[in-house]
Design a protein around this motif. Structure first.
Motif, PDB file in Angstrom:
ATOM      1  N   MET A   1       0.822  -1.216   0.000  1.00  0.00           N
ATOM      2  CA  MET A   1       0.000   0.000   0.000  1.00  0.00           C
ATOM      3  C   MET A   1       0.845   1.250   0.000  1.00  0.00           C
ATOM      4  O   MET A   1       0.352   2.346  -0.026  1.00  0.00           O
ATOM      5  CB  MET A   1      -0.888   0.031   1.255  1.00  0.00           C
ATOM      6  N   LYS A   2       2.167   1.059   0.076  1.00  0.00           N
ATOM      7  CA  LYS A   2       2.980   2.247   0.246  1.00  0.00           C
ATOM      8  C   LYS A   2       3.498   2.811  -1.068  1.00  0.00           C
ATOM      9  O   LYS A   2       3.942   3.938  -1.106  1.00  0.00           O
ATOM     10  CB  LYS A   2       4.171   1.923   1.139  1.00  0.00           C
ATOM     11  N   ASP A   3       3.407   1.994  -2.116  1.00  0.00           N
ATOM     12  CA  ASP A   3       3.966   2.538  -3.347  1.00  0.00           C
ATOM     13  C   ASP A   3       2.954   3.457  -4.010  1.00  0.00           C
ATOM     14  O   ASP A   3       2.449   3.194  -5.075  1.00  0.00           O
ATOM     15  CB  ASP A   3       4.447   1.437  -4.289  1.00  0.00           C
ATOM     16  N   ASP A   4       2.638   4.480  -3.319  1.00  0.00           N
ATOM     17  CA  ASP A   4       1.719   5.468  -3.837  1.00  0.00           C
ATOM     18  C   ASP A   4       2.509   6.436  -4.689  1.00  0.00           C
ATOM     19  O   ASP A   4       3.293   7.234  -4.202  1.00  0.00           O
ATOM     20  CB  ASP A   4       1.072   6.195  -2.653  1.00  0.00           C
ATOM     21  N   ALA A 339       1.383  -9.519   1.140  1.00  0.00           N
ATOM     22  CA  ALA A 339       0.938  -9.136  -0.203  1.00  0.00           C
ATOM     23  C   ALA A 339       2.026  -8.330  -0.903  1.00  0.00           C
ATOM     24  O   ALA A 339       2.383  -8.604  -2.054  1.00  0.00           O
ATOM     25  CB  ALA A 339      -0.353  -8.337  -0.108  1.00  0.00           C
ATOM     26  N   LEU A 340       2.564  -7.360  -0.196  1.00  0.00           N
ATOM     27  CA  LEU A 340       3.621  -6.535  -0.791  1.00  0.00           C
ATOM     28  C   LEU A 340       4.837  -7.398  -1.149  1.00  0.00           C
ATOM     29  O   LEU A 340       5.404  -7.285  -2.242  1.00  0.00           O
ATOM     30  CB  LEU A 340       4.024  -5.434   0.201  1.00  0.00           C
ATOM     31  N   ALA A 341       5.202  -8.283  -0.225  1.00  0.00           N
ATOM     32  CA  ALA A 341       6.383  -9.111  -0.469  1.00  0.00           C
ATOM     33  C   ALA A 341       6.147 -10.100  -1.612  1.00  0.00           C
ATOM     34  O   ALA A 341       7.062 -10.418  -2.360  1.00  0.00           O
ATOM     35  CB  ALA A 341       6.778  -9.852   0.805  1.00  0.00           C
ATOM     36  N   ALA A 342       4.907 -10.578  -1.758  1.00  0.00           N
ATOM     37  CA  ALA A 342       4.612 -11.483  -2.873  1.00  0.00           C
ATOM     38  C   ALA A 342       4.828 -10.742  -4.188  1.00  0.00           C
ATOM     39  O   ALA A 342       5.366 -11.297  -5.149  1.00  0.00           O
ATOM     40  CB  ALA A 342       3.182 -12.008  -2.777  1.00  0.00           C
ATOM     41  N   VAL A 343       4.414  -9.477  -4.230  1.00  0.00           N
ATOM     42  CA  VAL A 343       4.648  -8.675  -5.431  1.00  0.00           C
ATOM     43  C   VAL A 343       6.149  -8.606  -5.707  1.00  0.00           C
ATOM     44  O   VAL A 343       6.610  -8.855  -6.825  1.00  0.00           O
ATOM     45  CB  VAL A 343       4.075  -7.254  -5.253  1.00  0.00           C
ATOM     46  N   ILE A 344       6.908  -8.296  -4.659  1.00  0.00           N
ATOM     47  CA  ILE A 344       8.352  -8.126  -4.855  1.00  0.00           C
ATOM     48  C   ILE A 344       9.006  -9.440  -5.265  1.00  0.00           C
ATOM     49  O   ILE A 344       9.781  -9.503  -6.209  1.00  0.00           O
ATOM     50  CB  ILE A 344       8.999  -7.594  -3.557  1.00  0.00           C
ATOM     51  N   VAL A 345       8.670 -10.507  -4.539  1.00  0.00           N
ATOM     52  CA  VAL A 345       9.387 -11.769  -4.753  1.00  0.00           C
ATOM     53  C   VAL A 345       8.956 -12.456  -6.047  1.00  0.00           C
ATOM     54  O   VAL A 345       9.766 -13.081  -6.729  1.00  0.00           O
ATOM     55  CB  VAL A 345       9.190 -12.697  -3.534  1.00  0.00           C
ATOM     56  N   VAL A 346       7.679 -12.349  -6.412  1.00  0.00           N
ATOM     57  CA  VAL A 346       7.213 -13.064  -7.606  1.00  0.00           C
ATOM     58  C   VAL A 346       7.300 -12.193  -8.859  1.00  0.00           C
ATOM     59  O   VAL A 346       7.797 -12.621  -9.895  1.00  0.00           O
ATOM     60  CB  VAL A 346       5.769 -13.575  -7.408  1.00  0.00           C
ATOM     61  N   LEU A 347       6.799 -10.962  -8.748  1.00  0.00           N
ATOM     62  CA  LEU A 347       6.689 -10.161  -9.974  1.00  0.00           C
ATOM     63  C   LEU A 347       8.006  -9.552 -10.432  1.00  0.00           C
ATOM     64  O   LEU A 347       8.316  -9.564 -11.620  1.00  0.00           O
ATOM     65  CB  LEU A 347       5.664  -9.029  -9.776  1.00  0.00           C
ATOM     66  N   VAL A 348       8.766  -8.998  -9.500  1.00  0.00           N
ATOM     67  CA  VAL A 348       9.963  -8.252  -9.927  1.00  0.00           C
ATOM     68  C   VAL A 348      10.918  -9.116 -10.750  1.00  0.00           C
ATOM     69  O   VAL A 348      11.322  -8.717 -11.841  1.00  0.00           O
ATOM     70  CB  VAL A 348      10.646  -7.583  -8.718  1.00  0.00           C
ATOM     71  N   PRO A 349      11.274 -10.336 -10.296  1.00  0.00           N
ATOM     72  CA  PRO A 349      12.181 -11.129 -11.140  1.00  0.00           C
ATOM     73  C   PRO A 349      11.554 -11.539 -12.467  1.00  0.00           C
ATOM     74  O   PRO A 349      12.258 -11.681 -13.468  1.00  0.00           O
ATOM     75  CB  PRO A 349      12.507 -12.364 -10.298  1.00  0.00           C
ATOM     76  N   GLU A 350      10.219 -11.720 -12.495  1.00  0.00           N
ATOM     77  CA  GLU A 350       9.583 -12.078 -13.762  1.00  0.00           C
ATOM     78  C   GLU A 350       9.701 -10.924 -14.757  1.00  0.00           C
ATOM     79  O   GLU A 350       9.868 -11.122 -15.959  1.00  0.00           O
ATOM     80  CB  GLU A 350       8.097 -12.400 -13.546  1.00  0.00           C
ATOM     81  N   LYS A 351       9.575  -9.708 -14.234  1.00  0.00           N
ATOM     82  CA  LYS A 351       9.636  -8.554 -15.122  1.00  0.00           C
ATOM     83  C   LYS A 351      11.066  -8.234 -15.532  1.00  0.00           C
ATOM     84  O   LYS A 351      11.320  -7.807 -16.642  1.00  0.00           O
ATOM     85  CB  LYS A 351       9.015  -7.319 -14.449  1.00  0.00           C
TER      86      LYS A 351
END
Lengths: 394, 306, 258
Positions: A1-4, A339-351
């Motif tokens: 929620m912080k990446d506003d 939730a935030l960490a799932a975004v970081i751990v799953v999405l960032v390396p995929e992108k």
């Protein structure tokens, strides 16, 4: 929620709800841009922007305002979050790969929420998260190929089988504490992958095909049609994964904010004292362990159907560690943190495909830094408030 | 089954048991002095094996052919490297977290293990493929019917057992060992008695890690192969062995190591049609043992003060 | 109803070769405050741990409220009506005051899975009730604390933590309260305040019996109706504070002269 991303233009005088809603919208736009970003430069820029925004939100007190908004207007905020998730899926529409990533992230989140109940609330680290995820996936592979069980029920079966196999571990896990219980789950995680590799019936190292999801006759291999446009078939999976993630989140939140959640906390913090105050320690541990395995199993079952092909290599000990990393990075017991960490751990390396190869290294180093310098995680859990907007003020 | 094959199994079991015991002793030493689990132990072992391998390549590159010289160089360099690595881990990752929940140290060293493993896989030249470890020991063998006893195996097992005995003497008979045992008994009292606590912890970690390097070289010589993932399984087995034996007890670690090797061997003998299941079987038994004796066969001293 | 609430009969507990309790006989009457004293290692805390089911005794019996509770297990003992505090405060520092007090109330709330996850209204009612109850209890010690029911316990000074520990033990309305060195880690003034608190609690809950382990003889003198002195796991003297203070055997045990 912080990446506003729109932190600066917001006047401080805006009421919390308005700030909160704007932040959710900003996150949604950010997420959409992030998932669509093609070039590595764009992705890197967006990651940087998110880091800056998160840092800025802390500095300007925006994150505190957001916390207040979540607390006082939980209905509106949760509604907005669900709506923007759906909006992002709709906007992605025909994009196969981003939708697949989003769904994968959501399914990992479901599993991580389960692990968070085990580890973050009850203090039982499960180093076989990927194994229970894999049990779900293999259950769906076997059932979709060899039976006519309706796929929605197969999801439940995935959770159930994971819980049953987990039940085999319950005696050692519950009787042992700390590192002794760690060895049980680590051994199981390694055993599970070795077993899959040598077992011919389950496809050996090559793995198995998995049939697709099918809800009341609607085959998920067909792309839904929205206003005359055929969308990616992954929209189906993204919607179902969202539903699953929302359900898991709501249920886990309720668990955390109940007497049971309190009992789990107490067991984590002091087993002996818990028993002296009438808390049934064994029941608490069995409950948490089973709850977490069910979530991992269900998520794995849907994951298998979505990627339609599974192999032992997706469910290694390193993957289990990645799941534990999600819980640790987000903050023990913090659901939004997961939730935030799932975004970081799953999405960032995929992108960032250059990172894909390095992801285990990257996240292990990140977790080491986290444990040394910020053990409470990115979004530390607050004091329990039993009801949204209730008496419990921070 | 004929005697020869049985002998082969037995010899193999003793070899594995010695290796596992060496790894398990490390876990037990760390747990003894600090009550912590350093899970990166297996990957430190792998680093030791790779350092040894690299040293060998270097030795060959400068034109030294004598296998004994190479062996000594390999052992010295790799043991020294991992000993230093072990002390560094203790200093910068383990000691700073001493007052944090005990699980954090397990986690941080697990993550470090992953980092070491991935580091070798990604950054060692062609690190993702197994490397052929040179045979530095004489390979002559004594034939007893269908059973052949190889000289290198005998040397490896004897050396391994000598190291274990040496470690045991070090802990029980020397001043250093006395200091280590004092710290293990009671940190505060040891400090009051003028023992340099930090130094003892670092030395203990160095010793345990050096023993792991020895096991790693042994493993490389025995299988003629090293790979980046070898430490994960060996570390886990060593950890299981130490736990089965009862953490903090050096004899327990040795017992656990041989017990685990025995389980694997029995698994391989009893399930000849599926010897691939031997690890599944061995870990299954470990889990069952934990259910039966939650704090190991030789119980750990009770710690919960009320 | 018998006058005796708690009774030890030949209670013994050994660890390895060490006899922490060596045939202890003792009685606690209803409504009394009993002081349990003795030198370090004389078995005081061990006796608490045996009563509350953390340890199973090697031999001997524990009877409570007309029932044999020997070896019953911590949870069952608690449900029978015995609550305790610990020598080293064992609160959950990350949790709020309310959470900590409610841990003590655990046996009295609905712990059903369905109730907790699905019955929002029912749970809400229980939380409201629990809040009222916990707040009232805490307010009995300190009005200031009662206004901060959702503050984490970790930020509070020692005396407040002790008070919360006592509230946690009292919230389930036990028949017997075991206090293990409540003055540990507190200043003289704080100890005096806590004694007032304990006496006030007793006045409010008339039939509550209290057993208190204490090294501060001032506390024992002021609070207790009756004292039992332990040495090497045995009872060496009992009676009023004045009586035991005058007992030469007690002085020997404390000073270690023969």
């Amino acid at each position: 929620m912080k990446d506003d991303v729109m932190k600066t233009p917001i006047p401080v005088s805006l009421p919390p709800l308005a700030t909160g809603l704007i932040a959710v919208a900003a996150c949604a736009i950010f997420g959409w841009l992030f998932l669509l970003a093609e070039s590595e430069v764009a992705v890197l820029g967006l990651v940087l922007l998110a880091v800056l925004a998160g840092w800025g939100a802390q500095k300007t007190g925006l994150s505190a305002t957001l916390g207040t908004a979540m607390h006082q207007h939980s209905g509106a905020m949760n509604g907005a979050i669900v709506a923007s998730l759906l909006a992002v899926i709709a906007l992605l529409g025909t994009e196969h790969f981003p939708l697949l990533m989003l769904s994968t992230m959501l399914l990992y989140l479901v599993a991580a929420l389960g692990l968070n109940v085990q580890f973050g609330l009850t203090g039982m680290v499960n180093f076989a998260g990927a194994a229970f995820f894999g049990i779900g996936a293999y259950t769906s592979a076997v059932l979709t190929t060899h039976t006519a069980v309706p796929p929605l029920l197969i999801l439940l079966a995935g959770g159930l089988i994971a819980a049953l196999i987990g039940a085999l571990l319950i005696v050692p896990v519950v009787r042992t504490a700390g590192h002794y219980s760690a060895v049980v789950t680590i051994a199981f995680g390694v055993l599970f992958k070795t077993f899959l590799e040598v077992n011919e019936v389950l496809g050996g190292p090559q793995g198995l095909m998995v049939g697709s999801m099918n809800v009341f006759g609607w085959d998920f291999n067909n792309g839904p049609v929205l206003m005359g446009h055929e969308m990616s078939f992954y929209v189906n999976y993204a919607l179902l994964s969202s539903g699953l993630a929302i359900l898991a989140f709501a249920l886990t939140r309720r668990l955390e904010r109940s007497w049971l959640g309190l009992a789990l906390d107490s067991v984590r913090l002091d087993e002996t004292a818990s028993a002296c105050f009438g808390i049934n320690v064994v029941r608490a541990k069995v409950l948490a362990f089973t709850y977490g395995n069910i979530l991992a199993g269900i998520a794995g079952a849907l994951y298998g159907m979505m990627i339609s092909f599974i192999a032992p290599n997706s469910f290694t000990f390193s993957d289990s560690l990645l799941m534990v990393s999600i819980v640790l990075l987000g903050g023990l017991g913090s659901l939004w943190g997961s939730a935030l960490a799932a975004v970081i751990v799953v999405l960032v390396p995929e992108k960032l495909q250059i990172l894909q190869e390095y992801r285990f290294l990257l996240f292990s180093v990140l977790v080491i830094a986290m444990l040394l310098f910020r053990p409470q995680g990115l979004l530390p859990r607050g004091v329990r408030s039993y009801f949204p907007g209730g008496r419990a003020q921070r | 089954m004929d005697i020869g094959l049985l002998g082969q199994y037995l010899a193999n079991g003793v070899m594995l048991g010695t290796m596992y015991a060496l790894v398990a002793v490390g876990f037990t030493l760390f747990f003894g002095v600090l009550d912590v689990i350093k899970f990166s132990h297996g990957d430190v072992l792998m680093i030791g094996a790779f350092t040894g391998f690299t040293t060998y390549l270097g030795i060959v590159a400068i034109g030294i052919e004598n296998p004994w010289v190479a062996l000594v160089a390999v052992l010295v360099v790799s043991i020294a490297t991992t000993a230093a690595l072990g002390a560094l881990i203790a200093r910068y990752l383990v000691l700073p977290l001493k007052s944090a929940p005990p699980l954090n140290i397990l986690l941080i060293t697990l993550m470090l293990g992953t980092a070491l493993r991935e580091g070798v896989r990604l950054f060692y030249p062609d690190g993702s493929n197994p490397k052929a470890f040179p045979a530095l020991l004489p390979t002559a063998s004594l034939e007893l019917g269908s059973f052949s006893l190889r000289a290198d195996s005998v040397i490896l097992v004897s050396a391994g057992i000598a190291v274990i005995i040496g470690l045991n003497l070090l802990i029980n008979r020397t001043r250093l060992g006395l200091a280590i045992r004092a710290v293990a008994q009671d940190e505060e009292t040891a400090k009051i008695m003028g023992i340099n606590y930090t130094m003892i912890v670092l030395v203990t970690f160095a010793i345990g890690s050096g023993a792991a390097a020895f096991a790693g070289i042994m493993n490389g010589l025995y299988y003629n192969e090293v790979n980046f993932g070898m430490g994960l399984l060996l570390g886990l087995i060593g950890f299981s062995a130490a736990i089965i034996g009862g953490l903090g007890n050096i004899y327990g670690a040795i017992l656990g190591g041989f017990l685990f090797a025995g389980l694997q061997t029995v698994g391989a003998v009893a399930l000849p049609f599926a010897s691939a299941y031997k690890d599944v079987f061995a870990f299954g038994v470990v889990i069952a043992l934990m259910a039966w004796k939650p704090t190991g066969l030789i119980a750990e001293r009770s710690s919960d003060r009320v | 109803m018998s006058e005796v609430l708690l009774e030890f009969e030949g209670l013994a507990k050994s660890f390895g070769g060490v006899r922490a309790l060596d045939g202890l006989d003792m009685r606690v009457k209803r409504g009394e405050i009993l002081g349990l004293i003795g030198p370090n290692g004389s078995g005081k805390t061990t006796s608490f741990n045996v009563v509350t089911g953390i340890y199973t005794p090697t031999s001997g019996r524990v009877r409570f409220d007309g029932r044999d509770i020997t070896g019953l297990g911590a949870r069952k003992v608690y449900e029978a009506g015995i609550a305790r505090t610990f020598q080293r405060s064992r609160l959950c520092l990350d949790l709020s005051i309310f959470d900590n007090v409610m841990i003590g109330n655990h046996a009295r709330v609905n712990n059903g899975l369905w109730f907790n996850l699905m019955n929002r209204r029912g749970l809400r009612r229980e939380v409201e009730d629990g809040y009222a109850r916990a707040r009232e209890l805490v307010a009995g010690f300190s009005a200031d604390l009662a206004d901060r029911m959702f503050a984490p316990v970790g930020a509070l000074p020692m005396i407040e933590r002790r008070r919360i520990e006592i509230c946690r033990a009292l919230v389930s309305a036990p028949k017997l309260l075991l206090l293990d060195e409540p003055s540990a880690g507190m200043t003289h003034d704080e100890t005096a305040q806590l004694m007032d608190d304990i006496l006030a609690v007793r006045d409010r809950m008339g039939d509550l019996s209290i057993v208190i382990i204490e090294h501060e003889m001032g506390v024992i003198e002021r609070l207790t109706d009756h004292c039992v002195v332990l040495s090497y796991g045995r009872k060496i003297s009992e009676g009023s504070y004045a009586a035991i203070a005058a007992d030469p055997e007690v002085q020997t045990a404390y000073l270690g002269v023969d």
